[in-house]
Design a protein around this motif. Structure first.
Motif, PDB file in Angstrom:
ATOM      1  N   PRO A 240       0.830  -1.210   0.000  1.00  0.00           N
ATOM      2  CA  PRO A 240       0.000   0.000   0.000  1.00  0.00           C
ATOM      3  C   PRO A 240       0.871   1.268   0.000  1.00  0.00           C
ATOM      4  O   PRO A 240       0.740   2.123  -0.872  1.00  0.00           O
ATOM      5  N   HIS A 241       1.732   1.400   0.983  1.00  0.00           N
ATOM      6  CA  HIS A 241       2.599   2.582   1.093  1.00  0.00           C
ATOM      7  C   HIS A 241       4.066   2.191   0.888  1.00  0.00           C
ATOM      8  O   HIS A 241       4.390   1.007   0.821  1.00  0.00           O
TER       9      HIS A 241
ATOM     10  N   ASP B 151       6.746   1.351   2.365  1.00  0.00           N
ATOM     11  CA  ASP B 151       7.328   0.671   3.546  1.00  0.00           C
ATOM     12  C   ASP B 151       6.612  -0.645   3.882  1.00  0.00           C
ATOM     13  O   ASP B 151       7.185  -1.515   4.532  1.00  0.00           O
ATOM     14  N   ASP B 152       5.349  -0.784   3.447  1.00  0.00           N
ATOM     15  CA  ASP B 152       4.550  -1.914   3.932  1.00  0.00           C
ATOM     16  C   ASP B 152       5.078  -3.287   3.507  1.00  0.00           C
ATOM     17  O   ASP B 152       5.003  -4.240   4.283  1.00  0.00           O
TER      18      ASP B 152
ATOM     19  N   HIS C  54      -5.010   0.542   3.357  1.00  0.00           N
ATOM     20  CA  HIS C  54      -4.741  -0.908   3.278  1.00  0.00           C
ATOM     21  C   HIS C  54      -6.026  -1.663   2.961  1.00  0.00           C
ATOM     22  O   HIS C  54      -6.027  -2.614   2.172  1.00  0.00           O
TER      23      HIS C  54
ATOM     24  N   HIS D 207      -0.504  -2.729  11.552  1.00  0.00           N
ATOM     25  CA  HIS D 207      -1.972  -2.642  11.563  1.00  0.00           C
ATOM     26  C   HIS D 207      -2.611  -3.943  12.065  1.00  0.00           C
ATOM     27  O   HIS D 207      -3.722  -3.930  12.589  1.00  0.00           O
TER      28      HIS D 207
HETATM   29 ZN   LIG Z   1       0.798   1.410   5.086  1.00  0.00          ZN
END
Ligand SMILES: [Zn+2]
Length: 247
Positions: A25-26, A28-29, A145, A172
């Protein structure tokens, strides 16, 4: 049908010859959630969804906490961190231009599903073979996410993708009940879930892979700063995976 992730053994191993196409998603994920897997399968492509830079500079609480004065500087800094982390993991970036939820409205699910499908097809074509394994985040807790989770679920339910590997969204996943809720949702959607244990890809548990993961994580220093003290505990917990298939 719900399958308890702690009790099942996988029936198939991860083929060493296949290239992983890992959706993040971002910026780093993928490393936070499955860097040891990336380390075990060098040459993976990490496709970050919310990697767009807003046309007008924005000032958000998150970027400020991460040490950036505005969104342009934040995305520039985050690209640098991601380049470094993926380099450590011997993975290569693919970046889509959608804006992070902190900068604007999220893309509709069908739009995102189409974009992911196109990116996956481009990867398969570039390899001249159907030897790519799609790896996606479970998609829990954070709205960005969750939207990515909805997008790949749409692709499977529509039969555009037959199966994929799912990794648990680090950080998360720590929110109470979110993983169980999402697994139940996938089951209800008519998808077959199989929890994967160590024998699926033992290389990801090697000292080498875990060391690469530690080095990859610390490359995202701005994000670790913004998350604050509660992060390291979850990032040190084991990566978890499932195989999800259309029945
Ligand atoms: Zn993320």
């Amino acid at each position: 049908m719900y399958i308890d992730p702690d009790t099942l053994s996988p029936t198939r191993k991860l083929d060493a010859a296949r290239t992983l196409f890992v959706v993040s998603p971002h910026l780093d994920d993928a490393v936070f959630g499955c860097a040891a897997l990336l380390a075990a399968r060098p040459g993976a492509r990490v496709c970050t969804v919310f990697a767009g830079t807003p046309p007008n500079r924005q000032d958000t609480e998150w970027d400020r906490a991460a040490g950036f004065a505005d969104s342009t500087l934040a995305m520039r800094g985050r690209y640098r961190e991601d380049d470094r982390a993926l380099d450590v993991c011997s993975a290569k970036p693919v970046r889509l231009g959608f804006l992070d939820g902190q900068y604007g409205p999220l893309p509709e699910t069908p739009t995102l599903a189409d974009a992911l499908y196109d990116a996956l097809l481009a990867q398969k074509r570039s390899k001249h073979a159907d030897d790519t394994t799609l790896v996606v985040p479970l998609g829990v807790h954070h709205p960005d996410h969750v939207r990515v989770g909805e997008a790949w679920t749409t692709l499977l339910r529509a039969g555009r993708v037959a199966s994929c590997i799912v990794y648990e969204d680090a950080i998360h996943r720590a929110a109470r009940g979110v993983v169980e809720k999402r697994l139940a949702e996938l089951d209800k959607a008519g998808l077959r879930l199989t929890a994967l244990d160590a024998t699926w890809c033992p290389e990801r548990l090697s000292a080498r892979a875990l060391d690469i993961k530690r080095r990859g994580i610390v490359a995202y220093d701005s994000q670790l700063r913004a998350f604050g003290e509660r992060v390291p505990a979850d990032l040190a917990k084991p990566e978890r995976f499932w195989r999800v298939e259309r029945i």
